[in-house]
Design a protein around this motif. Structure first.
Motif, PDB file in Angstrom:
ATOM      1  N   GLU A  84       0.812  -1.211   0.000  1.00 37.65           N
ATOM      2  CA  GLU A  84       0.000   0.000   0.000  1.00 37.65           C
ATOM      3  C   GLU A  84       0.853   1.273   0.000  1.00 37.65           C
ATOM      4  N   ILE A  85       2.084   1.167   0.481  1.00 43.09           N
ATOM      5  CA  ILE A  85       2.963   2.344   0.475  1.00 43.09           C
ATOM      6  C   ILE A  85       3.294   2.732  -0.962  1.00 43.09           C
ATOM      7  N   ALA A  86       3.675   1.743  -1.770  1.00 45.02           N
ATOM      8  CA  ALA A  86       3.965   2.017  -3.176  1.00 45.02           C
ATOM      9  C   ALA A  86       2.714   2.497  -3.907  1.00 45.02           C
ATOM     10  N   LYS A  87       1.567   1.904  -3.578  1.00 45.43           N
ATOM     11  CA  LYS A  87       0.314   2.329  -4.203  1.00 45.43           C
ATOM     12  C   LYS A  87      -0.013   3.777  -3.860  1.00 45.43           C
ATOM     13  N   LEU A  88       0.212   4.154  -2.599  1.00 51.46           N
ATOM     14  CA  LEU A  88      -0.053   5.530  -2.176  1.00 51.46           C
ATOM     15  C   LEU A  88       0.844   6.510  -2.909  1.00 51.46           C
ATOM     16  N   ILE A  89       2.139   6.189  -3.016  1.00 53.48           N
ATOM     17  CA  ILE A  89       3.078   7.068  -3.719  1.00 53.48           C
ATOM     18  C   ILE A  89       2.651   7.227  -5.175  1.00 53.48           C
ATOM     19  N   TRP A  90       2.266   6.125  -5.790  1.00 52.28           N
ATOM     20  CA  TRP A  90       1.793   6.156  -7.180  1.00 52.28           C
ATOM     21  C   TRP A  90       0.525   6.997  -7.298  1.00 52.28           C
ATOM     22  N   GLU A  91      -0.377   6.843  -6.343  1.00 50.33           N
ATOM     23  CA  GLU A  91      -1.626   7.615  -6.346  1.00 50.33           C
ATOM     24  C   GLU A  91      -1.341   9.117  -6.286  1.00 50.33           C
ATOM     25  N   CYS A  92      -0.241   9.474  -5.655  1.00 51.02           N
ATOM     26  CA  CYS A  92       0.152  10.889  -5.571  1.00 51.02           C
ATOM     27  C   CYS A  92       0.804  11.373  -6.862  1.00 51.02           C
ATOM     28  N   GLY A  93       1.036  10.476  -7.805  1.00 51.91           N
ATOM     29  CA  GLY A  93       1.618  10.859  -9.090  1.00 51.91           C
ATOM     30  C   GLY A  93       3.121  10.706  -9.173  1.00 51.91           C
ATOM     31  N   PHE A  94       3.711   9.914  -8.258  1.00 55.94           N
ATOM     32  CA  PHE A  94       5.157   9.744  -8.214  1.00 55.94           C
ATOM     33  C   PHE A  94       5.541   8.288  -8.458  1.00 55.94           C
ATOM     34  N   LEU A  95       6.814   8.084  -8.816  1.00 54.54           N
ATOM     35  CA  LEU A  95       7.343   6.742  -9.050  1.00 54.54           C
ATOM     36  C   LEU A  95       7.949   6.206  -7.756  1.00 54.54           C
ATOM     37  N   PRO A  96       7.385   5.132  -7.177  1.00 52.99           N
ATOM     38  CA  PRO A  96       7.911   4.595  -5.911  1.00 52.99           C
ATOM     39  C   PRO A  96       9.107   3.671  -6.123  1.00 52.99           C
ATOM     40  N   ILE A  97      10.180   3.889  -5.350  1.00 53.09           N
ATOM     41  CA  ILE A  97      11.381   3.061  -5.461  1.00 53.09           C
ATOM     42  C   ILE A  97      11.817   2.656  -4.052  1.00 53.09           C
ATOM     43  N   PRO A  98      11.804   1.350  -3.725  1.00 53.42           N
ATOM     44  CA  PRO A  98      12.190   0.914  -2.377  1.00 53.42           C
ATOM     45  C   PRO A  98      13.699   0.949  -2.171  1.00 53.42           C
ATOM     46  N   VAL A  99      14.103   1.127  -0.916  1.00 55.24           N
ATOM     47  CA  VAL A  99      15.524   1.164  -0.545  1.00 55.24           C
ATOM     48  C   VAL A  99      15.842  -0.062   0.308  1.00 55.24           C
ATOM     49  N   ASN A 100      16.913  -0.748  -0.003  1.00 51.71           N
ATOM     50  CA  ASN A 100      17.360  -1.857   0.836  1.00 51.71           C
ATOM     51  C   ASN A 100      18.130  -1.329   2.043  1.00 51.71           C
ATOM     52  N   ASN A 101      18.036  -2.059   3.158  1.00 55.01           N
ATOM     53  CA  ASN A 101      18.724  -1.652   4.383  1.00 55.01           C
ATOM     54  C   ASN A 101      20.158  -2.182   4.400  1.00 55.01           C
ATOM     55  N   ILE A 102      20.959  -1.692   3.465  1.00 58.93           N
ATOM     56  CA  ILE A 102      22.370  -2.061   3.383  1.00 58.93           C
ATOM     57  C   ILE A 102      23.164  -0.747   3.390  1.00 58.93           C
ATOM     58  N   PRO A 103      23.608  -0.293   4.562  1.00 58.40           N
ATOM     59  CA  PRO A 103      24.256   1.016   4.656  1.00 58.40           C
ATOM     60  C   PRO A 103      25.394   1.241   3.672  1.00 58.40           C
TER      61      PRO A 103
END
Length: 268
Positions: free
Chosen positions: A90-109
């Motif tokens: 739903e996080i990616a869907k929400l970002i898309w609904e706002c008109g933006f391209l969602p890109i997840p970040v891996n937790n690898i510092p």
């Protein structure tokens, strides 16, 4: 190029004819072929080059979707001895609904700086899940990843929005302490504060909270028991809320407007 873009991006069916100069040249140089009487792309490397050129053109013209990176929680799966990065879809869907391209970040510092340099995000969303390690959390790699992301955002004036743990991370970064609270998990409560939050009822899924703001934080809303529910950072486009906008059904129009405003350019 118009014909090639129509084939690749619109799925248009174009009759194969050697009388058309572009088709004739494409066949000669090996990037086009005939497929059941229609024009088809024969070389995937050529297709990838076209994708790259289009992406660059869109960025230059300002027509490309803004790239919003979002962080993920760490799930520890003991039975498999795995640490998994994950996020509610739903996080990616929400970002898309706002008109933006969602890109997840891996937790690898160790990969964060290269990731940020390659992706060049237009905005950052720090999501929920996992207490901060200094308050008993079990995901120090996420803490460090998000700290480096905020460092980068501050240096490069990239807008940031954090919700739930994300707001806690912002508060901690700018010097505010957290405290354990009760009656804030799986409940709804009414906000008191500035427009547009005053009087709104929001969801709540946290047992840690900001009790007192640091100098750089401006409190925008509190719950009825005095817990800080929304903040912004002075002189920066960095905002936090304690509720989860992605868990509302349907998404709240005010959250959509708020997120769009955060990542909008001046004058938009």
């Amino acid at each position: 190029m118009d014909m090639l873009e129509e084939i690749i991006y619109q799925g248009k069916s174009v009759p194969f004819s050697l009388q058309v100069k572009l088709i004739s040249l494409g066949l000669m140089f090996g990037f086009l072929k005939e497929d059941a009487g229609r024009v088809a792309i024969a070389n995937r490397i050529f297709e990838m080059v076209l994708h790259g050129q289009r992406s660059y053109k869109e960025q230059e013209e300002g027509t490309a979707m803004k790239r919003i990176i979002y962080t993920q929680r760490v799930e520890v799966i003991e039975s498999y001895q795995e640490r998994r990065d994950c996020a509610d879809v739903e996080i990616a869907k929400l970002i898309w609904e706002c008109g933006f391209l969602p890109i997840p970040v891996n937790n690898i510092p160790g990969q964060v700086q290269t990731f940020l340099a390659q992706v060049r995000p237009d905005g950052v969303i720090l999501t929920g899940g996992n207490d901060l390690s200094k308050y008993g959390g079990n995901a120090p790699e996420r803490d460090e990843t998000e700290k480096r992301i905020i460092d980068h955002a501050v240096r490069n004036q990239i807008p940031v929005y954090g919700f739930c743990r994300g707001m806690q991370m912002i508060a901690d970064y700018f010097g505010a302490g957290l405290a354990r609270v009760e009656h804030h998990v799986a409940v709804r409560h009414r906000l008191e504060g500035s427009v547009p939050w005053n009087g709104r009822t929001v969801n709540s899924f946290h047992n840690m909270a900001v009790r007192a703001a640091a100098d750089d934080l401006v409190v925008e809303a509190r719950s009825e028991d005095g817990v800080i529910e929304a903040v912004r950072v002075r002189d920066r486009k960095i905002y936090g809320t304690m509720w989860h906008p992605e868990r509302e059904r349907p998404y709240e129009a005010e959250d959509i407007r708020f997120i769009k405003q955060i990542f909008a350019k001046e004058g938009e």
